[in-house]
Design an enzyme around this catalytic site. Structure first.
Site, short mmCIF file in Angstrom:
data_model
loop_
_atom_site.label_atom_id
_atom_site.label_comp_id
_atom_site.label_asym_id
_atom_site.label_seq_id
_atom_site.Cartn_x
_atom_site.Cartn_y
_atom_site.Cartn_z
N PHE A 65 0.86 -1.18 0.00
CA PHE A 65 0.00 0.00 0.00
C PHE A 65 0.89 1.23 0.00
O PHE A 65 1.65 1.46 0.94
CB PHE A 65 -0.94 0.06 1.21
CG PHE A 65 -1.84 1.27 1.15
CD1 PHE A 65 -3.04 1.23 0.45
CD2 PHE A 65 -1.47 2.47 1.75
CE1 PHE A 65 -3.85 2.36 0.34
CE2 PHE A 65 -2.28 3.61 1.64
CZ PHE A 65 -3.47 3.55 0.94
N ASP A 71 9.25 3.02 1.85
CA ASP A 71 8.08 3.79 2.24
C ASP A 71 7.89 3.62 3.75
O ASP A 71 7.41 2.59 4.21
CB ASP A 71 6.85 3.30 1.46
CG ASP A 71 5.59 4.08 1.82
OD1 ASP A 71 5.58 4.79 2.85
OD2 ASP A 71 4.61 3.96 1.06
N LYS A 77 2.37 11.10 7.29
CA LYS A 77 1.56 10.85 8.48
C LYS A 77 2.05 11.57 9.74
O LYS A 77 1.79 12.75 9.88
CB LYS A 77 1.41 9.33 8.67
CG LYS A 77 0.57 8.76 7.52
CD LYS A 77 0.06 7.38 7.69
CE LYS A 77 -0.97 7.10 6.59
NZ LYS A 77 -0.84 5.85 5.90
C1 LIG Z 1 -0.95 6.02 4.39
C2 LIG Z 1 0.16 5.51 3.55
C3 LIG Z 1 0.47 6.13 2.32
C4 LIG Z 1 -0.36 7.24 1.73
O1 LIG Z 1 -0.41 8.38 2.52
P1 LIG Z 1 -1.55 9.48 2.24
O2 LIG Z 1 -1.18 10.62 3.13
O3 LIG Z 1 -2.86 8.85 2.61
O4 LIG Z 1 -1.49 9.81 0.79
C5 LIG Z 1 1.57 5.65 1.63
N1 LIG Z 1 2.30 4.62 2.09
C6 LIG Z 1 2.02 4.01 3.25
C7 LIG Z 1 2.88 2.89 3.73
C8 LIG Z 1 0.92 4.41 4.02
O5 LIG Z 1 0.62 3.76 5.14
#
Ligand SMILES: *Cc1c(COP(=O)(O)O)cnc(C)c1O
Length: 414
Positions: free
Chosen positions: A136, A221, A250
């Site tokens: 994700f 990520d 985040k």
């Molecule tokens: C939440 C998340 C995203 C996307 O972040 P947004 O601020 O919702 O665009 C990307 N990668 C990971 C691992 C995430 O948990």
């Protein structure tokens, strides 16, 4: 309450299916609904609120900066962006950073960097990026193009080419997916939305070696796993590696703003030239001031160590629960995924019952309950939440007709 909720549903696109609660206030690891009932937050907005709700230092910095300067635009220099990005580079151990807003934008930035690096440095005609199945990374059309989740993709094609997926946690599969056209490997060190999936120890270090051998960038990520969530500043530190690039988001916004960044080695970031990439709001003074304060709060309050210690406590307690309804508990730090046996209840039903008992959690992947409180949570609140979780696991073993009625109305505000 339902008046407010249905008003929200009438005009809001139905791209979410919220639990039946209308929240009105938050402080630290607590949230209150419109009727004044208090809940322990075991979700922290997918880690966006790792510092807790309305952290006093964040609110003070936010309001002070808002009065001074919020959005000067990147057409000019300002006095906040530099110090913020310097700290991002210090904590990640990388050289340069590019600020964005949402996590998805930081991932898009990493993808663009990898492709341009592939073209201009490695000399590739059609640079490819190897990703993990179950990933994700956000919701843009390019990012969902390499998702393996039908729900995220259905009806949104045509998709962006240039990605190749291999099994998460499987080094041999990753090795087989790398071709002479590969520019980068892009993975989460621990998969969040897939259900808090922890790869075998040594996988990341193995990927690092593989990427070095094949001259491929390793891009991590850490939008959900980073900034203390796993008991380290970054999950990659558990394996003592240095990635070529990292995405943050985040928690970087201190729980009040969307703030994200892509940090990378100099050689990677140097592919960006003026005009090649940008964002109107990315790196604005307000975001930079809050982002820097968020990093300082994590450091000053020892939240990384706190996450490690409280996380060990949480996992000890979860491991002591012996219920046929609980198939597995995975995770690290203050980040657990509890796999519920669907023959007893869906993860959603467990979350609804937790809600009735004063604990806010959420389901990921239909069978997994996410337990990821703000890192500032008090030990007693954490214990309260785990006690309720344990009780709910007992409740769902009872045959459906005999289940006690929901005690929601009895929950007392404090
Ligand atoms: C939440 C998340 C995203 C996307 O972040 P947004 O601020 O919702 O665009 C990307 N990668 C990971 C691992 C995430 O948990």
């Amino acid at each position: 309450m339902m008046g407010v909720a249905s008003g929200g549903s009438r005009y809001c696109a139905r791209n979410y299916e919220p639990l039946p609660v209308v929240l009105a206030r938050g402080e630290g690891a607590h949230l209150w609904d419109v009727e004044g009932r208090r809940y322990v937050d075991m979700m922290s907005a997918y880690s966006a609120v790792s510092l807790g709700h309305a952290h006093p230092r964040i609110i003070a910095r936010l309001t002070e900066q808002a009065r001074r300067l919020s959005v000067p635009s990147r057409a000019y220099y300002d006095d906040r962006l530099g110090p913020f990005l310097e700290e991002v580079c210090k904590v990640t151990g990388l050289d340069v950073a590019l600020p964005m807003n949402s996590g998805a934008e930081a991932v898009e930035t990493a993808i663009k960097a990898a492709r341009r690096w592939g073209h201009r440095v490695k000399g590739l005609q059609r640079p490819e990026i190897v990703v993990a199945s179950g990933n994700f990374h956000g919701r843009t059309t390019t990012i969902i193009s390499f998702s393996s989740e039908p729900e995220y993709r259905d009806g949104f094609g045509p998709f962006t080419p240039g990605f190749r997926a291999a099994a998460f946690g499987d080094l041999a599969a990753m090795e087989a997916a790398i071709t002479p056209d590969t520019a980068a490997v892009l993975v989460e060190p621990i998969q969040g939305e897939a259900g808090i999936i922890v790869p075998p120890h040594g996988w990341l270090a193995g990927l690092r070696r593989l990427c070095d051998q094949r001259r491929v960038l390793l891009l991590l990520d850490e939008i959900q796993s980073g900034l203390g969530r796993t008991g380290a500043w970054f999950a990659f530190q558990h394996e003592n590696i240095r990635p070529d690039g990292v995405m943050l988001g985040k928690a970087l916004g201190g729980g009040v703003l969307p703030v994200s960044a892509f940090a990378a080695r100099q050689e990677v970031m140097d592919v960006f030239t003026p005009g090649s990439h940008g964002s109107t709001f990315g790196g604005n003074s307000l975001a930079a001031a809050v982002g820097l304060e968020a990093l300082h709060v994590i450091r000053d309050e020892g939240l990384v160590e706190r996450s490690r210690q409280l996380g060990e406590h949480m996992f000890r307690r979860l491991a002591a629960i012996h219920s046929p309804a609980l198939k597995e508990v995975r995770g690290r730090g203050l980040w657990a995924g509890a796999e519920i046996d669907p023959q007893f209840a869906s993860a959603r039903e467990v979350c609804e019952r937790l809600l009735e008992n004063g604990v806010l959690s959420n389901a990921t992947h239909h069978t997994v309950v996410r337990l990821a409180p703000p890192l500032v949570i008090a030990r007693e609140d954490l214990d309260f939440a785990i006690d309720r979780f344990e009780e709910v696991l007992v409740e769902i073993l009872e045959p459906r007709g005999q289940r006690a009625s929901a005690p929601g109305g009895l929950f007392v505000a404090s």
